[in-house]
Write an enzyme that holds these catalytic residues in place. Sequence first.
Site, PDB file in Angstrom:
ATOM      1  N   SER A 179       0.798  -1.222   0.000  1.00 54.29           N
ATOM      2  CA  SER A 179       0.000   0.000   0.000  1.00 54.29           C
ATOM      3  C   SER A 179       0.833   1.276   0.000  1.00 54.29           C
ATOM      4  O   SER A 179       0.306   2.358  -0.285  1.00 54.29           O
ATOM      5  CB  SER A 179      -0.950   0.012   1.203  1.00 54.29           C
ATOM      6  OG  SER A 179      -0.227   0.132   2.415  1.00 54.29           O
TER       7      SER A 179
ATOM      8  N   LYS B 270       0.763   5.101   6.772  1.00 52.06           N
ATOM      9  CA  LYS B 270       0.287   5.896   5.641  1.00 52.06           C
ATOM     10  C   LYS B 270       0.957   7.260   5.679  1.00 52.06           C
ATOM     11  O   LYS B 270       1.619   7.621   6.648  1.00 52.06           O
ATOM     12  CB  LYS B 270      -1.239   6.072   5.686  1.00 52.06           C
ATOM     13  CG  LYS B 270      -2.034   4.787   5.778  1.00 52.06           C
ATOM     14  CD  LYS B 270      -1.948   3.938   4.524  1.00 52.06           C
ATOM     15  CE  LYS B 270      -2.705   2.628   4.715  1.00 52.06           C
ATOM     16  NZ  LYS B 270      -2.550   1.733   3.546  1.00 52.06           N
TER      17      LYS B 270
END
Length: 218
Positions: free
Chosen positions: A48, A89
């Site tokens: 990701s 993230k």
Amino acid sequence: MTGVSLLALSVDPAAAATLSDWSDGTDIAARFAEANITVRSFTMPSGSMLPTLRPGDVLLADSRVAGQTPHRGDMIVFQASDSPSTYVKRVVGLPGDRVAMQDGRLVLNGTVVPWQAKGSLYTTLSLSNPVGAVAAEALPGELPYEIVDFNKQGHFDTTAEVTVPAGSVFVLGDNRDNSLDSRSMGPIAVDHIVGRTIYRLQPDAGWLVPRETVPGLD
């Protein structure tokens, strides 16, 4: 080692970072300990954050900033509000910022964030297309970082504008078409931030941020 935690964060389904993962990192661990910098290690479980982070990367997060508002562009580790899972993230929006996606481009406070093509990336991890377009994205006042786009018509390529509430941040994965982030999870409470990702222990050990941005290091 004083000041250094070897505990792995539970990033489902990541394996715990072990003592053997630190075998090539004794020097950096000693530097952190000497500077009284507490870090946590964990293993990146997915793609990701491609192209910046790869599955299996062993990462170190500065846990001194847990629960504090980060800077735009920081890669943070945070715990999900509805599960024990932990994610890494990139912060793209701070409290009060207006964030949207438009045809795959990040829009911050009504302005499309500058973007420059950097080539392509091949991976077997993409569910849609093995070849992604790599670009450098630069948030206001911050150093550029690379992102990758595998699908020109991704499900979250265009999203409605969201105003980041007080005490929260908006996060995205660098792999924009293969990331569970604020586009689906919503803004992340600052209280859930575990640390700032600063160093890759394995493989290809090295800084993930400018060294001078880590307080306490000489």
